[in-house]
Scaffold this active site. Structure first.
Site, mmCIF file in Angstrom:
data_model
loop_
_atom_site.group_PDB
_atom_site.id
_atom_site.type_symbol
_atom_site.label_atom_id
_atom_site.label_comp_id
_atom_site.label_asym_id
_atom_site.label_seq_id
_atom_site.Cartn_x
_atom_site.Cartn_y
_atom_site.Cartn_z
ATOM 1 N N ASP A 61 -7.790 -0.412 1.849
ATOM 2 C CA ASP A 61 -8.850 0.428 1.285
ATOM 3 C C ASP A 61 -10.176 -0.331 1.188
ATOM 4 O OD1 ASP A 61 -9.843 2.791 0.244
ATOM 5 O OD2 ASP A 61 -9.306 2.281 -1.816
ATOM 6 N N ARG A 119 -16.911 1.662 1.727
ATOM 7 C CA ARG A 119 -17.834 0.887 0.886
ATOM 8 C C ARG A 119 -18.363 -0.334 1.626
ATOM 9 N NH1 ARG A 119 -13.757 0.516 -3.777
ATOM 10 N NH2 ARG A 119 -12.457 1.478 -2.169
ATOM 11 N N ARG A 169 -19.872 5.134 7.708
ATOM 12 C CA ARG A 169 -18.512 4.806 7.250
ATOM 13 C C ARG A 169 -17.607 4.398 8.415
ATOM 14 N NH1 ARG A 169 -16.538 6.395 2.550
ATOM 15 N NH2 ARG A 169 -14.495 6.723 3.481
ATOM 16 N N HIS A 229 -14.487 1.504 9.338
ATOM 17 C CA HIS A 229 -13.140 1.676 9.888
ATOM 18 C C HIS A 229 -12.942 0.760 11.107
ATOM 19 C CE1 HIS A 229 -12.487 4.800 7.063
ATOM 20 N NE2 HIS A 229 -13.214 5.718 7.666
ATOM 21 N N THR A 288 -1.846 11.842 3.860
ATOM 22 C CA THR A 288 -1.868 13.300 4.064
ATOM 23 C C THR A 288 -3.092 13.891 3.355
ATOM 24 O OG1 THR A 288 -0.271 13.390 2.242
ATOM 25 C CG2 THR A 288 0.602 13.708 4.432
ATOM 26 N N LEU A 341 8.148 -9.406 14.511
ATOM 27 C CA LEU A 341 7.647 -8.828 13.263
ATOM 28 C C LEU A 341 7.721 -7.320 13.409
ATOM 29 C CD1 LEU A 341 5.717 -8.810 10.639
ATOM 30 C CD2 LEU A 341 3.832 -8.806 12.251
ATOM 31 N N ARG A 390 -3.094 -3.967 -2.458
ATOM 32 C CA ARG A 390 -4.137 -2.960 -2.247
ATOM 33 C C ARG A 390 -5.491 -3.641 -2.337
ATOM 34 N NH1 ARG A 390 -4.837 3.274 -3.841
ATOM 35 N NH2 ARG A 390 -6.915 3.523 -2.987
ATOM 36 N N SER A 423 -1.941 5.941 -4.567
ATOM 37 C CA SER A 423 -2.478 6.984 -3.677
ATOM 38 C C SER A 423 -1.409 7.531 -2.719
ATOM 39 C CB SER A 423 -3.692 6.463 -2.897
ATOM 40 O OG SER A 423 -4.709 6.050 -3.774
ATOM 41 N N GLU A 434 6.411 -5.814 -6.097
ATOM 42 C CA GLU A 434 5.385 -6.505 -6.865
ATOM 43 C C GLU A 434 4.036 -5.960 -6.398
ATOM 44 O OE1 GLU A 434 5.933 -8.688 -9.342
ATOM 45 O OE2 GLU A 434 8.050 -8.235 -9.024
HETATM 46 C C1 IPE Z 1 -5.641 5.365 0.302
HETATM 47 O O1 IPE Z 1 -7.019 5.227 0.212
HETATM 48 C C2 IPE Z 1 -5.252 5.697 1.700
HETATM 49 C C3 IPE Z 1 -5.460 4.651 2.688
HETATM 50 C C4 IPE Z 1 -5.889 3.445 2.474
HETATM 51 C C5 IPE Z 1 -5.127 5.019 4.019
HETATM 52 P P1 IPE Z 1 -7.940 6.403 -0.353
HETATM 53 O O2 IPE Z 1 -9.314 5.885 -0.319
HETATM 54 O O3 IPE Z 1 -7.657 7.671 0.354
HETATM 55 O O4 IPE Z 1 -7.408 6.544 -1.853
HETATM 56 P P2 IPE Z 1 -8.086 7.228 -3.116
HETATM 57 O O5 IPE Z 1 -8.608 8.577 -2.688
HETATM 58 O O6 IPE Z 1 -9.192 6.329 -3.573
HETATM 59 O O7 IPE Z 1 -6.989 7.298 -4.136
HETATM 60 C C1 IPE Z 2 -9.614 3.212 3.679
HETATM 61 O O1 IPE Z 2 -10.971 3.074 3.456
HETATM 62 C C2 IPE Z 2 -9.309 3.839 5.012
HETATM 63 C C3 IPE Z 2 -8.896 5.239 4.913
HETATM 64 C C4 IPE Z 2 -8.590 5.878 3.832
HETATM 65 C C5 IPE Z 2 -8.816 5.968 6.159
HETATM 66 P P1 IPE Z 2 -11.836 4.234 2.810
HETATM 67 O O2 IPE Z 2 -12.370 5.085 3.902
HETATM 68 O O3 IPE Z 2 -11.074 4.948 1.763
HETATM 69 O O4 IPE Z 2 -12.997 3.369 2.162
HETATM 70 P P2 IPE Z 2 -13.649 3.573 0.735
HETATM 71 O O5 IPE Z 2 -12.537 3.599 -0.289
HETATM 72 O O6 IPE Z 2 -14.385 4.876 0.790
HETATM 73 O O7 IPE Z 2 -14.533 2.397 0.569
HETATM 74 MG MG MG Z 3 -10.792 4.588 -0.239
#
Ligand code: IPE
Ligand code: IPE
Ligand code: MG
Length: 256
Positions: A29, A33, A42, A46, A75, A141, A195, A203, A214
């Site tokens: 995650d 940001r 954004r 990615h 999902t 792996l 995370r 999530s 853990e």
């Molecule tokens: C969780 O991240 C899903 C992935 C990293 C693929 P999100 O950004 O979707 O989670 P929330 O919405 O902050 O809980």
């Molecule tokens: C995680 O990064 C990747 C996916 C959920 C696809 P985010 O896209 O959720 O990034 P933030 O949380 O908005 O920074």
């Molecule tokens: Mg996110």
């Protein structure tokens, strides 16, 4: 290497943490940001996240971690992210799998995908199937990618397929019957779940397999997750005391 998801086998496999996790999970995650901080779209976050994934798989292999599972798309993401972002992610994942063929051979990565894969675009499904079949014999792996994955959806589907009403099943048999219907019944319980991005929640990731994982939360955004962060997570894990509901050997007392 334990490849079973059978809950009875999981009970037998439960060990104190030891030095390093057998099955390591990542909620990747913070991509958005990371991009926002740089005034970038954004999607650039990615793309940089894919680099972090490459890095982490190399580190996991070096550390002789047996299995790594990474959350790429939930999902809920599929339902709620803008269409352009989703299309970018589908293409990025398909490109990534195609570009990593040599690396997966070199590192002997056995690739698997979990999630509602049938709902994904055809090109991504094809790339997943190709990568799975090309790497199925690799022994280095096990790398699983959770795409269009939801823990509740997985359990709800498994519950229906397992014949929830079968009253002849007793005790752990019920858990084993359900575990056998999960997306990848060979997937063991998670030992360590990392995370990135600072949020302290699951999530909807691997709800079944994280029951005794853990948990490790770091504010580091996924694209920035570096070797030192990987090492810090493993070091923290090695200091944890895993009890699985028993009493700690240092507090159990008794006559001995
Ligand atoms: C969780 O991240 C899903 C992935 C990293 C693929 P999100 O950004 O979707 O989670 P929330 O919405 O902050 O809980
Ligand atoms: C995680 O990064 C990747 C996916 C959920 C696809 P985010 O896209 O959720 O990034 P933030 O949380 O908005 O920074
Ligand atoms: Mg996110």
């Amino acid at each position: 290497m334990s490849r079973t998801g059978d809950s009875q086998r999981s009970v037998e496999a439960r060990q104190p943490a030891g030095d390093r996790p057998g099955h390591l999970g990542f909620i990747m995650d913070g991509n958005g940001r990371w991009a926002q901080q740089r005034q970038l779209p954004r999607t650039d976050g990615h793309a940089e996240g894919a680099e972090a994934l490459r890095r982490v798989l190399r580190l996991a292999r070096e550390q002789e971690i047996a299995e790594v599972t990474c959350f790429a798309l939930s999902t809920e993401n599929s339902e709620q992210r803008p269409a352009e972002e989703l299309e970018f992610l589908y293409e990025l994942l398909a490109d990534h799998l195609e570009q990593e063929r040599e690396e997966m051979e070199r590192l002997q990565i056995c690739f698997r995908a979990i999630g509602r894969l049938q709902e994904l675009p055809r090109r991504l499904i094809d790339a997943i199937e190709k990568a799975q079949s090309e790497t199925s014999e690799h022994q280095g792996l096990v790398f699983r990618l959770a795409v269009n994955y939801g823990g509740r959806a997985e359990m709800a589907d498994a519950f229906c397929s397992a014949g929830a009403g079968d009253r002849s099943l007793i005790g752990a048999q019920k858990e084993s019957a359900l575990a056998a219907q999960l997306y990848d019944p060979a997937m063991p319980d998670l030992d360590l779940l990392v995370r990135t991005g600072g949020e302290m929640r699951l999530s909807n990731f691997l709800l079944w397999h994280s029951s005794y994982a853990e948990l490790y939360f770091t504010p580091v955004l996924w694209p920035d997750f570096a070797a030192a962060d990987f090492t810090a997570a493993l070091e923290e894990y090695s200091r944890r005391s895993r009890r699985f509901g028993s009493v700690s050997s240092t507090t159990s007392g008794g006559d001995a």
